[in-house]
Design a protein around this motif. Structure first.
Motif, PDB file in Angstrom:
ATOM      1  N   VAL A   1       5.880  24.589   4.974  1.00 38.36           N
ATOM      2  CA  VAL A   1       5.565  23.840   3.755  1.00 38.36           C
ATOM      3  C   VAL A   1       4.066  23.876   3.471  1.00 38.36           C
ATOM      4  N   ASP A   2       3.249  23.622   4.498  1.00 34.34           N
ATOM      5  CA  ASP A   2       1.800  23.601   4.304  1.00 34.34           C
ATOM      6  C   ASP A   2       1.279  24.958   3.832  1.00 34.34           C
ATOM      7  N   LYS A   3       1.805  26.025   4.380  1.00 35.95           N
ATOM      8  CA  LYS A   3       1.380  27.367   3.974  1.00 35.95           C
ATOM      9  C   LYS A   3       1.748  27.624   2.514  1.00 35.95           C
ATOM     10  N   THR A   4       2.917  27.161   2.121  1.00 38.58           N
ATOM     11  CA  THR A   4       3.381  27.369   0.749  1.00 38.58           C
ATOM     12  C   THR A   4       2.510  26.622  -0.258  1.00 38.58           C
ATOM     13  N   ILE A   5       2.214  25.347   0.017  1.00 36.56           N
ATOM     14  CA  ILE A   5       1.453  24.560  -0.969  1.00 36.56           C
ATOM     15  C   ILE A   5      -0.001  25.021  -1.049  1.00 36.56           C
ATOM     16  N   LYS A   6      -0.579  25.492   0.063  1.00 38.79           N
ATOM     17  CA  LYS A   6      -1.969  25.937   0.033  1.00 38.79           C
ATOM     18  C   LYS A   6      -2.118  27.201  -0.809  1.00 38.79           C
TER      19      LYS A   6
ATOM     20  N   ILE B   1      -0.667  27.530  -3.542  1.00 38.76           N
ATOM     21  CA  ILE B   1      -0.625  27.049  -4.925  1.00 38.76           C
ATOM     22  C   ILE B   1      -1.872  26.255  -5.277  1.00 38.76           C
ATOM     23  N   ASP B   2      -2.262  25.313  -4.406  1.00 39.21           N
ATOM     24  CA  ASP B   2      -3.456  24.487  -4.642  1.00 39.21           C
ATOM     25  C   ASP B   2      -3.908  23.908  -3.308  1.00 39.21           C
ATOM     26  N   VAL B   3      -5.097  24.282  -2.878  1.00 42.47           N
ATOM     27  CA  VAL B   3      -5.591  23.869  -1.552  1.00 42.47           C
ATOM     28  C   VAL B   3      -5.831  22.365  -1.470  1.00 42.47           C
ATOM     29  N   ARG B   4      -5.869  21.688  -2.605  1.00 43.21           N
ATOM     30  CA  ARG B   4      -6.104  20.234  -2.589  1.00 43.21           C
ATOM     31  C   ARG B   4      -4.852  19.447  -2.237  1.00 43.21           C
ATOM     32  N   MET B   5      -3.705  20.093  -2.285  1.00 36.24           N
ATOM     33  CA  MET B   5      -2.455  19.395  -1.967  1.00 36.24           C
ATOM     34  C   MET B   5      -2.360  19.122  -0.472  1.00 36.24           C
ATOM     35  N   SER B   6      -1.677  18.051  -0.121  1.00 32.42           N
ATOM     36  CA  SER B   6      -1.490  17.703   1.283  1.00 32.42           C
ATOM     37  C   SER B   6      -0.100  17.121   1.483  1.00 32.42           C
ATOM     38  N   THR B   7       0.349  17.079   2.730  1.00 32.19           N
ATOM     39  CA  THR B   7       1.690  16.602   3.052  1.00 32.19           C
ATOM     40  C   THR B   7       1.635  15.510   4.115  1.00 32.19           C
ATOM     41  N   HIS B   8       2.712  14.725   4.167  1.00 29.84           N
ATOM     42  CA  HIS B   8       2.825  13.712   5.214  1.00 29.84           C
ATOM     43  C   HIS B   8       4.254  13.200   5.269  1.00 29.84           C
ATOM     44  N   ASP B   9       4.522  12.361   6.283  1.00 30.38           N
ATOM     45  CA  ASP B   9       5.842  11.725   6.460  1.00 30.38           C
ATOM     46  C   ASP B   9       6.995  12.720   6.622  1.00 30.38           C
TER      47      ASP B   9
ATOM     48  N   ILE C   1       4.491  15.016  -0.738  1.00 29.02           N
ATOM     49  CA  ILE C   1       3.382  15.913  -1.056  1.00 29.02           C
ATOM     50  C   ILE C   1       2.460  15.201  -2.033  1.00 29.02           C
ATOM     51  N   GLU C   2       1.176  15.128  -1.688  1.00 29.62           N
ATOM     52  CA  GLU C   2       0.183  14.578  -2.602  1.00 29.62           C
ATOM     53  C   GLU C   2      -0.367  15.708  -3.460  1.00 29.62           C
ATOM     54  N   VAL C   3      -0.265  15.548  -4.773  1.00 32.21           N
ATOM     55  CA  VAL C   3      -0.753  16.572  -5.706  1.00 32.21           C
ATOM     56  C   VAL C   3      -1.858  15.970  -6.560  1.00 32.21           C
ATOM     57  N   PRO C   4      -2.790  16.795  -7.062  1.00 31.46           N
ATOM     58  CA  PRO C   4      -3.838  16.286  -7.950  1.00 31.46           C
ATOM     59  C   PRO C   4      -3.239  15.673  -9.210  1.00 31.46           C
ATOM     60  N   HIS C   5      -3.944  14.718  -9.794  1.00 31.18           N
ATOM     61  CA  HIS C   5      -3.435  14.014 -10.979  1.00 31.18           C
ATOM     62  C   HIS C   5      -3.190  14.952 -12.150  1.00 31.18           C
ATOM     63  N   GLU C   6      -3.974  16.026 -12.239  1.00 31.21           N
ATOM     64  CA  GLU C   6      -3.845  16.904 -13.397  1.00 31.21           C
ATOM     65  C   GLU C   6      -2.728  17.943 -13.253  1.00 31.21           C
TER      66      GLU C   6
ATOM     67  N   VAL D   1       8.215  22.797  -6.001  1.00 31.42           N
ATOM     68  CA  VAL D   1       9.455  22.409  -5.319  1.00 31.42           C
ATOM     69  C   VAL D   1      10.348  23.619  -5.095  1.00 31.42           C
ATOM     70  N   LYS D   2      10.449  24.459  -6.093  1.00 35.58           N
ATOM     71  CA  LYS D   2      11.303  25.649  -5.992  1.00 35.58           C
ATOM     72  C   LYS D   2      10.825  26.582  -4.891  1.00 35.58           C
ATOM     73  N   GLU D   3       9.508  26.829  -4.823  1.00 33.36           N
ATOM     74  CA  GLU D   3       8.960  27.740  -3.810  1.00 33.36           C
ATOM     75  C   GLU D   3       9.131  27.178  -2.397  1.00 33.36           C
ATOM     76  N   ILE D   4       8.957  25.869  -2.249  1.00 31.13           N
ATOM     77  CA  ILE D   4       9.130  25.261  -0.922  1.00 31.13           C
ATOM     78  C   ILE D   4      10.584  25.374  -0.471  1.00 31.13           C
ATOM     79  N   LYS D   5      11.504  25.054  -1.360  1.00 29.30           N
ATOM     80  CA  LYS D   5      12.915  25.126  -0.998  1.00 29.30           C
ATOM     81  C   LYS D   5      13.329  26.557  -0.658  1.00 29.30           C
ATOM     82  N   THR D   6      12.782  27.508  -1.386  1.00 29.94           N
ATOM     83  CA  THR D   6      13.082  28.919  -1.108  1.00 29.94           C
ATOM     84  C   THR D   6      12.533  29.321   0.248  1.00 29.94           C
TER      85      THR D   6
END
Length: 396
Positions: free
Chosen positions: A319-324, A326-334, A354-359, A369-374
């Motif tokens: 998951v962490d590799k996938t979101i980075k 897309i946007d390195v500012r995203m983070s995960t927890h729980d 997943i914490e995503v930037p407000h914009e 979500v689609k890329e993570i599930k894939t």
């Protein structure tokens, strides 16, 4: 001189984090502002009237508005320090912010009025009635006085963490510029014959309006609710993370009820096999240390996590590799795994936030979500991703 005055008029002056001492500091510097600005107003109004200069008179009434602003600030400190009551259990600290907002509005109105007068002077220029080196010297004296006011407001503002005093300090520095411009305009008119008084007055008025807008915007932003400072966030995180058995923290939320009261919550991740009593002890320890060191009332929520579960470790890395990507500012927890119920296609629900930037727009969220599930399905189709997307209340 400043140190002498502080020691003379502020009891227990070294304990400036105490709410009562803080109030005395605010009243002290406000009274100085009232007296000095009233004096500067009288000097400049006299000089402006004698020389027939609209820019000097505009500067004079700017100082009068500053004196009124100091009165508002004094009242703000006094009312803002009132203890909590039945109707206001979080105290009255935000009154200080309202005082700052009022000051900003007054500055804008004064600036507008003198912009109108200056434009009229530009359309119908009139020569100066009289020129005096003595009057110019008096104006230069007020500049030195304003420099001192700027310094003392900034210095005490730092001590007691007051946005109102920081705004007053900046306003005083603006006044130094204003007076400098008006003096230059008078000298230019005297020795060149060019009537630039109206233009100088307009410039002073425009800068005054801009200054008032910045003061109002800054205090209004605080009233609306600003993100916590990076320094405060870092200190709270450091306190929480150094406690034994805490493996991560997230979802820090802080609410500002005035300079003397900040409250909030934070989620701290601890091993799932930790006893309830131990988890409660850790949460209490964090809350007490944050209050003692930072003066922030915080409630700690313990999130149980499965430490050492290789399945979660592997899936979280995917998951962490996938979101980075897309946007390195995203983070995960729980991250957690539970047996899937009511669905024959999956064995486990893989749940995480997943914490995503407000914009981040909706299309990006859907693609995320689609890329993570894939990616997870490519690894093992036994896992059903249950993803909660949220925006952080602190800087990502």
């Amino acid at each position: 001189m400043t140190s002498f005055l502080i020691k003379r008029f502020i009891r227990n002056y070294e304990n400036y984090k105490d709410r009562n001492v803080r109030e005395r500091y605010g009243i002290f510097v406000s009274i100085i502002g009232i007296v000095c600005n009233a004096l500067f107003f009288a000097v400049k109004l006299f000089a402006g009237f004698i020389m027939g200069s609209v820019s000097i008179m505009a500067d004079a009434f700017n100082n009068l508005s500053d004196s009124g602003s100091s009165i508002v600030t004094l009242v703000g400190f006094k009312l803002g320090n009132k203890p909590p009551d039945r109707e206001h259990p979080f105290g009255h600290g935000r009154i200080e912010y309202l005082a700052g907002l009022f000051v900003g509005i007054v500055i804008i109105l004064v600036g507008y009025e003198f912009l109108r007068n200056s434009v009229e002077k530009i359309m119908n220029p009139q020569p100066m009635q009289e020129f005096s080196i003595v009057l110019i010297a008096l104006l230069l004296f007020t500049m030195l006085g304003k420099l001192w006011l700027a310094w003392i407001n900034k210095n005490i503002g730092k001590r007691i963490n007051s946005k109102a005093l920081f705004a007053t300090s900046q306003d005083a520095m603006n006044d130094v510029l204003f007076t400098g411009v008006t003096v230059v305009s008078v000298l230019v008119t005297k020795y060149t014959g060019f009537l630039i008084d109206g233009y100088a007055g307009a410039l002073v008025a425009l800068v005054l309006i801009k200054s008032g807008w910045e003061v109002a915007k800054d205090t209004l932003s605080t009233l609306i609710g600003e993100r916590a400072s990076a320094e405060t966030v870092s200190e709270i995180k450091a306190i929480a993370e150094k406690k034994g058995n805490i493996v991560g923290i997230h979802d820090l939320i802080l609410h500002n009820y005035g300079p003397n009261l900040v409250m909030g919550t934070i989620h701290a991740e601890a091993p799932a096999n930790l006893s309830f009593e131990k988890s409660h002890e850790i949460a209490d320890s964090i809350e007490q240390e944050v209050l003692k060191k930072l003066g922030v009332y915080i409630v700690v929520h313990i999130d149980p996590v499965s430490v050492g579960d290789l399945r979660i470790k592997t899936l979280s890395e995917i998951v962490d590799k996938t979101i980075k990507n897309i946007d390195v500012r995203m983070s995960t927890h729980d991250f957690r795994l539970v047996e899937s119920v009511g669905c024959t296609n999956f064995v486990f629900d893989f749940i995480f936030d997943i914490e995503v930037p407000h914009e981040t727009n909706e299309e990006t969220k859907r693609n995320l979500v689609k890329e993570i599930k894939t990616a997870v399905a490519d690894f093992d189709k036994a896992y059903n991703c249950v993803i909660n997307l949220e925006c952080s209340y602190i800087e990502n």
